[in-house]
Design a protein around this motif. Sequence first.
Motif, PDB file in Angstrom:
ATOM      1  N   GLY A 187      -5.775 -14.499   7.403  1.00  0.00           N
ATOM      2  CA  GLY A 187      -5.791 -13.394   6.515  1.00  0.00           C
ATOM      3  C   GLY A 187      -4.648 -13.098   5.517  1.00  0.00           C
ATOM      4  O   GLY A 187      -3.607 -13.667   5.435  1.00  0.00           O
ATOM      5  N   ARG A 188      -4.952 -12.293   4.760  1.00  0.00           N
ATOM      6  CA  ARG A 188      -3.943 -11.789   3.458  1.00  0.00           C
ATOM      7  C   ARG A 188      -3.902 -10.342   3.258  1.00  0.00           C
ATOM      8  O   ARG A 188      -4.951  -9.796   3.233  1.00  0.00           O
ATOM      9  CB  ARG A 188      -4.562 -12.601   2.141  1.00  0.00           C
ATOM     10  CG  ARG A 188      -3.626 -12.386   0.933  1.00  0.00           C
ATOM     11  CD  ARG A 188      -3.899 -13.290  -0.003  1.00  0.00           C
ATOM     12  NE  ARG A 188      -2.864 -13.246  -1.329  1.00  0.00           N
ATOM     13  CZ  ARG A 188      -2.845 -12.405  -2.083  1.00  0.00           C
ATOM     14  NH1 ARG A 188      -4.098 -11.529  -2.391  1.00  0.00           N
ATOM     15  NH2 ARG A 188      -2.035 -12.328  -3.137  1.00  0.00           N
ATOM     16  N   VAL A 189      -2.612  -9.883   3.581  1.00  0.00           N
ATOM     17  CA  VAL A 189      -2.444  -8.683   3.255  1.00  0.00           C
ATOM     18  C   VAL A 189      -1.572  -8.219   2.009  1.00  0.00           C
ATOM     19  O   VAL A 189      -0.578  -8.979   1.896  1.00  0.00           O
ATOM     20  CB  VAL A 189      -1.878  -7.870   4.746  1.00  0.00           C
ATOM     21  CG1 VAL A 189      -1.754  -6.469   4.345  1.00  0.00           C
ATOM     22  CG2 VAL A 189      -2.469  -8.156   5.782  1.00  0.00           C
ATOM     23  N   THR A 190      -2.005  -7.581   1.141  1.00  0.00           N
ATOM     24  CA  THR A 190      -1.337  -7.367   0.011  1.00  0.00           C
ATOM     25  C   THR A 190      -0.379  -6.115  -0.021  1.00  0.00           C
ATOM     26  O   THR A 190      -0.560  -5.214   0.710  1.00  0.00           O
ATOM     27  CB  THR A 190      -2.152  -7.337  -1.369  1.00  0.00           C
ATOM     28  OG1 THR A 190      -2.974  -5.812  -1.092  1.00  0.00           O
ATOM     29  CG2 THR A 190      -3.187  -8.326  -1.501  1.00  0.00           C
ATOM     30  N   SER A 191       0.834  -6.224  -0.992  1.00  0.00           N
ATOM     31  CA  SER A 191       1.589  -4.822  -1.230  1.00  0.00           C
ATOM     32  C   SER A 191       2.333  -4.533   0.194  1.00  0.00           C
ATOM     33  O   SER A 191       2.354  -3.215   0.579  1.00  0.00           O
ATOM     34  CB  SER A 191       1.003  -3.806  -1.983  1.00  0.00           C
ATOM     35  OG  SER A 191       0.400  -4.328  -3.230  1.00  0.00           O
ATOM     36  N   VAL A 192       2.823  -5.380   1.063  1.00  0.00           N
ATOM     37  CA  VAL A 192       3.645  -4.947   1.983  1.00  0.00           C
ATOM     38  C   VAL A 192       4.952  -4.682   1.800  1.00  0.00           C
ATOM     39  O   VAL A 192       5.766  -5.494   1.698  1.00  0.00           O
ATOM     40  CB  VAL A 192       3.329  -6.157   3.235  1.00  0.00           C
ATOM     41  CG1 VAL A 192       4.086  -5.776   4.512  1.00  0.00           C
ATOM     42  CG2 VAL A 192       1.981  -6.407   3.649  1.00  0.00           C
ATOM     43  N   ALA A 193       5.309  -3.473   2.631  1.00  0.00           N
ATOM     44  CA  ALA A 193       6.649  -3.028   2.210  1.00  0.00           C
ATOM     45  C   ALA A 193       7.467  -3.794   3.202  1.00  0.00           C
ATOM     46  O   ALA A 193       7.119  -3.414   4.641  1.00  0.00           O
ATOM     47  CB  ALA A 193       6.694  -1.639   2.056  1.00  0.00           C
ATOM     48  N   GLY A 194       8.813  -4.300   3.098  1.00  0.00           N
ATOM     49  CA  GLY A 194       9.511  -4.841   4.043  1.00  0.00           C
ATOM     50  C   GLY A 194       9.519  -6.200   4.475  1.00  0.00           C
ATOM     51  O   GLY A 194      10.430  -6.469   5.221  1.00  0.00           O
ATOM     52  N   ALA A 195       8.373  -6.555   3.967  1.00  0.00           N
ATOM     53  CA  ALA A 195       8.302  -8.170   4.383  1.00  0.00           C
ATOM     54  C   ALA A 195       9.269  -9.088   3.850  1.00  0.00           C
ATOM     55  O   ALA A 195       9.565  -9.958   4.488  1.00  0.00           O
ATOM     56  CB  ALA A 195       6.697  -8.698   4.106  1.00  0.00           C
TER      57      ALA A 195
END
Length: 374
Positions: free
Chosen positions: A156-164
């Motif tokens: 899967g792909r998750v966009t705009s993740v803060a802190g990654a």
Amino acid sequence: MDAAAAPSGGGLDLLYTDVEDALRASVRDLLTARCTPDAVVAAYDGDRSLTATLWKALAVDLGLAGLLVPEERGGAGASAREAAVVLEELGRFAAPVPFLTSAVVATTALLASMDDDLLVRLAAGERTAALVVPLSADAAGFRPVVRVQEDGTLHGRVTSVAGAVEADVLVVPVATGGGVALHAVEASAARVDHVVSLDMTRPLADVTLDGVRGELVVGADAGADAVRLALETGAALMASEQLGVAQWCLSATVGYLLERRQFGRVVGGFQAIKHRLADLYVVVESASAAARHAAVTAAEQDPDRTVAASVAQAYCSGAAVRAAEECVQLHGGIGMTWEHPAHLYLKRAKADQITFGTPGRHRALLGELVDLPA
């Protein structure tokens, strides 16, 4: 207890304790010495050296990484009250550290885990974590997009993740047939693509998992509740960061207008300016009340904590943006320049405005919570 002596707020004690005041003083002293505007601006040029050293000082020297972790699980055993005080000060300095993303959101999600190893390392400041959800995800509307295959690998792909970008460990919500599970994945095993964001002090990244294996840390029976609580706590406490932003903007603007002279008079003496500052003061003080109520209800696990969190976000998001905009405008030409730190606070305020749900989203949630028709 005598009714006249009972704390205000429906039985909630909203006053700051001596411990919280001492914590505020320690954090402020450290940030004053190490987190200067020039050092923060350097993050926009790609220099992340401040983040590592400042986070080590906060996480290890002051022990803030484990603030929300119970003592029996290796942490400080504090509550959302103390975390809110820290976030106020971090907002006041626009500090580029992963306290909100790692020590608050990811840690809160991991409290549902029965394995304390990762929690202990996070609390000690040895590692940082990020909950792999979009920046705009809210507690009521989040749905995981990562799936687990039959062979146990994640896709899967998750966009705009803060802190990654800064994280050592990614806490990934995974959709399964039995609910939502949380998997801990080494950040080095995933593809983390840095993306340009408005607020470069809190960088965003697109996280891609393609055949990655993770460790199951929260089962499918408890994962959804863990994520919901983490996002709700993040929204409630981010209001304190927004309050810190607004307080700095108001203080800096008043200080400037008491020194700047025009037409032979101090600019702050003009009646129109006084009216604007008075209005802004009311906005900031109201934000202080909303943020404090959200933090205390979260700490006490009060039944109204969900309502308080949405009230705080619906109000404090706009308050921080207004304070930052007034700061830029009332500073005149210097406020528009890169050399003045006002732009740091405007960018932080605008980015926070869409974090964990927009103000409009929280107003809609409030309508549902109090049974108002759409």
